[in-house]
Enzyme design. Structure first.
Site, short mmCIF file in Angstrom:
data_model
loop_
_atom_site.label_atom_id
_atom_site.label_comp_id
_atom_site.label_asym_id
_atom_site.label_seq_id
_atom_site.Cartn_x
_atom_site.Cartn_y
_atom_site.Cartn_z
N ALA A 61 1.31 -3.10 -36.13
CA ALA A 61 0.34 -2.81 -37.20
C ALA A 61 -1.05 -3.25 -36.76
O ALA A 61 -1.19 -4.11 -35.90
CB ALA A 61 0.75 -3.55 -38.45
N GLY A 100 5.52 -3.10 -35.77
CA GLY A 100 5.60 -1.70 -36.19
C GLY A 100 5.86 -0.77 -35.01
O GLY A 100 6.46 0.30 -35.18
N GLU A 103 9.49 -0.82 -34.56
CA GLU A 103 10.10 -0.12 -35.72
C GLU A 103 9.98 1.39 -35.55
O GLU A 103 10.90 2.15 -35.87
CB GLU A 103 9.45 -0.58 -37.02
CG GLU A 103 9.83 -2.02 -37.36
CD GLU A 103 9.12 -2.52 -38.61
OE1 GLU A 103 7.88 -2.61 -38.58
OE2 GLU A 103 9.80 -2.81 -39.60
N GLU A 123 6.56 -10.30 -36.66
CA GLU A 123 5.92 -10.40 -37.98
C GLU A 123 6.06 -11.79 -38.59
O GLU A 123 5.16 -12.27 -39.28
CB GLU A 123 6.54 -9.38 -38.95
CG GLU A 123 6.08 -7.95 -38.73
CD GLU A 123 6.86 -7.23 -37.64
OE1 GLU A 123 7.60 -7.89 -36.88
OE2 GLU A 123 6.73 -6.01 -37.55
#
Ligand code: NAI
Length: 719
Positions: A61, A100, A103, A123
């Protein structure tokens, strides 16, 4: 953004572009949505490869977007759309696939990684959890125990480990995108059902309840009050016990609670503060970006005690050749053995060859003649250090940097012993020096910017978080520690026990309470300093004015313990008792409790009930008050410097952001009000008197921490 091209006839290649790490900003997410749609609707495209430009898949992110209003397509449906695609999608992972980024890769049907790539879901270190399906897909892919390990620790894995765990399908030493395209061609006709991770169940662990109970216990022990690791365990439990869509709901709920928690804000502040301290500046205007470090090829360390040994190891591990000097032959031999052992163990852990040959040992100071930089780590004794600096000035080649590891002594005074004071700087390491991440780089009034830049850069090479600070007694860390410890002693006089004080501080999140820490580092260290300062000598603790020194409240408790040879762990007794000298397990000591009772009776002190809140307020707010004084004096450039010193050097819980950040979270007005309250109750403790800067900040409406500098500037300009 994301670029689309068709390669090898039928493979749609989507390439993420957002230097430096292709973070998933709103523009990149929109680019992915658009290019995936294009690839899926193009009949000539039979399979898809997603890669990142410049050798990096995706760093996750975009942290700069945290806390701002959400714009652009959200991650979860974007990843869903990729997973639901009817054409195979292959992730080509080079460099990094983090957060992310991983992911996104887990939403793809296949993953090919370069052998040098690193993957992970970090995270948790920002107070969050992987909320784009990471907590639901990873356990389904690699099983609950391995997923729990990766998600709750945030650790990165190499491509080899990722292959072993089953995160990636193939590892290549060659061009990853080429390998992924070739792979995509080979699977274009394959059925995708089994490749959609969300369709699968978690491989069932043998005893689910016991597994999660164990995991929860482990994170509660190691996380010291941090909420994110606990939420990570809860989210993985949802993956193991619920259908995918419900699991995703739970992931979202848990993330919402974390997002609004103060801890996520604190951890994200630390993330930026850690980077900010590298951009140092000095009151003279010298700065990190205008001061060029000198090349260092050969270093020397003088004094091979606790600190000198660790410093030698840290230097050698950067690839520098090091001359290690100790005056006594026997000490030198012991140090050689210890340093070699540490180098061997470190090399084994990192899977590399030990660099024993880089270190040479000598009893003669002449051996440092051709070193580019010398770090002195002899006893904390000004006269001895002065002598060593005079000798070094005579022995070293012109231009050698002379550094001292003193914990508190005056850098300017030491610099004045040499003909080139501009070459002198403090390099204050923390024990054990090859392990602890903090380095205070202490500039004196005449240290040259180039010398500061060199010490800062060397710190970075050693993997340290280096913070440039000004010269004063104790610099930043130890100067703030003094009121903190002093208050802990006062609390004992007022009715507390070491156990109560430590419990309050440990529940707050400190790695160790103040008394356990004092036992570990040795009570004699502070005693020596107090004796040198004329604060403690035998008999003084018993006389009429036992509890007053230099016109202010003083507690002789630590001196009294030292007079009985209770130096802490090393002697098997201090504030606690241990099973033997050097023992590590502390137990409450009935002797100490009756000693405290007798002491209070002797001085007419009436013990009262002290609660955890009073412990925290008195110990932490006085420390914070001193932090504001340090900012006022210009010893630290900004609150981030103080906070990183405390997080990396003093066991301050990272999820509380450091003492200055914490003050902002509590509310500056509240800190001021409590300090005023306690100062009224204890007017003989000057540390409790709120400092000017704190008052000015409150008067300016308690601005957020990133705006303190404006007020600091004004206060400094008026001094
Ligand atoms: P130490 O007592 O373990 O070691 C000092 C060493 O210096 C001894 O091995 C001694 O033989 C040697 N030495 C004395 N005079 C010498 C000379 N003229 N030439 C060469 N070697 C000489 O002390 P420690 O704990 O390593 O502390 C060293 C310095 O580091 C002190 O200034 C201390 O304040 C500072 N420091 C200590 C920390 C700690 O946790 N121990 C943390 C940070 C700084």
């Amino acid at each position: 953004m994301a670029q689309f091209t068709r390669v090898s006839g039928s493979v749609g290649l989507i390439s993420l572009k957002n230097p430096p790490v292709n973070a998933l900003s709103a523009v990149v997410r929109q680019g992915i949505v658009d290019t995936v749609q294009r690839a899926l609707s193009d009949p000539k495209v039979k399979s898809v490869v997603i890669c990142g430009q410049n050798g990096i898949f995706c760093g996750g992110a975009d942290i700069k977007e945290f806390g701002t209003a959400m714009s652009g397509p959200p991650l979860v449906p974007m990843i869903h759309a990729i997973e639901a695609a009817e054409k195979p999608v292959v992730a080509a992972i080079e460099g990094l696939a983090l957060g992310g980024g991983l992911e996104l890769a887990l939403g793809c049907h296949y993953r090919i990684a370069h052998s040098k790539a690193r993957l992970g879901l970090p995270e948790v270190s920002l107070g969050l959890l992987p909320a784009a399906g990471g907590t639901q897909r990873l356990p389904r892919l690699i099983g609950v125990p391995a997923a729990l390990d990766l998600i709750t620790t945030g650790r990165h894995v190499t491509a080899a480990e990722a292959l072993k765990l089953g995160i990636v399908d193939q590892v290549t030493d060659h061009n990853t995108v080429d390998a992924a395209v070739k792979f995509a061609l080979s699977v274009r006709e394959h059925s995708l059902n089994a490749r959609r991770i969300s369709n699968n169940l978690c491989p069932p662990p043998s005893d689910l309840d016991a597994l999660f109970e164990g995991a929860m216990q482990k994170v509660r022990q190691t996380a010291r009050g941090a909420v994110a690791p606990v939420a990570c365990v809860q989210a993985v439990r949802a993956a193991a016990t619920m259908p995918y869509t419900q699991g995703m709901e739970r992931e979202k709920e848990l993330m919402a609670t974390l997002f609004t928690s103060g801890q996520a804000r604190a951890l994200q502040y630390c993330f930026f503060a850690q980077r900010a301290v590298g951009r140092w500046s000095m009151p003279s205007g010298a700065r990190w970006d205008t001061s060029k470090p000198r090349p260092i090829h050969k270093a020397a360390v003088i004094g091979l005690g606790t600190m000198g040994r660790g410093i030698t190891v840290a230097l050698a591990q950067t690839g520098l050749s090091v001359v290690a000097v100790e005056t006594q032959e026997k000490q030198l031999m012991e140090a050689k053995q210890a340093v070699s052992g540490m180098l061997k163990r470190g090399a084994k852990r990192r899977g590399v060859a030990p660099v024993l040959d880089l270190v040479s040992y000598n009893c003669n100071l002449q051996a440092v003649a051709d070193a580019d930089l010398v770090i002195e780590a002899v006893f904390e004794d000004m006269d001895l250090k002065k002598k060593v600096f005079q000798q070094l000035s005579a022995v070293c080649k012109p231009g050698t940097l002379l550094c001292t590891n003193t914990s508190a002594l005056d850098i300017d005074h030491l610099a004045s012993q040499t003909p080139n004071p501009e070459l002198v700087v403090g390099m204050h390491f923390f024990a054990p020096a090859h392990v602890m991440k903090l380095l205070e780089v202490v500039y004196g009034s005449r240290s040259s910017p180039q010398v500061v830049a060199t010490a800062m850069q060397l710190g970075k090479k050693m993997g340290k978080v280096s913070v440039a600070v000004g010269n004063c007694r104790g610099f930043v860390g130890n100067r703030m520690l003094k009121p903190y410890m002093e208050h802990a002693f006062f609390l004992l006089e007022d009715g507390a026990t070491p156990e109560l004080v430590d419990q309050a501080l440990e529940e707050f999140g400190f790695a160790m309470g103040v008394f356990r820490m004092s036992d570990l580092s040795g009570l004699d260290v502070g005693w020596r300093v107090r004796k040198e300062d004329g604060l403690a000598h035998p008999g003084m603790a018993l006389g009429q004015a036992a509890r007053v020194r230099q016109g202010r409240r003083y507690s002789p408790l630590a001196d009294l313990l030292c007079e009985q040879d209770r130096f802490g762990q090393k002697t098997g007794m201090g504030w606690y008792q241990y099973d033997k000298p050097g023992g590590r397990v502390s137990r409450p000591d009935p002797w100490l409790h009756s000693f405290l009772e007798e002491y209070r009776a002797r001085h007419g002190l009436v013990a009262r009930r002290i609660d955890h809140q009073e412990v925290l307020e008195r110990c932490l707010y006085t420390m914070i008050n001193e932090g504001f004084r340090i900012l006022e004096d210009g010893i630290a450039a900004g609150p981030e410097d103080i906070d990183m010193i405390y997080v990396f050097g003093y066991g301050w819980p990272r999820h509380r952001g450091g003492p200055m950040f914490y003050a902002g979270m509590v509310g500056l007005e509240r800190v001021l009000e409590r300090l005023e309250h306690y100062h009224q109750a204890h007017p003989d403790v000057p540390y409790l008197q709120p400092c000017n800067l704190l008052r000015r900040l409150v008067a300016s409406g308690s601005p957020p921490i990133h705006r303190w500098r404006e007020v600091i500037k004004k206060v400094r300009s008026q001094l």
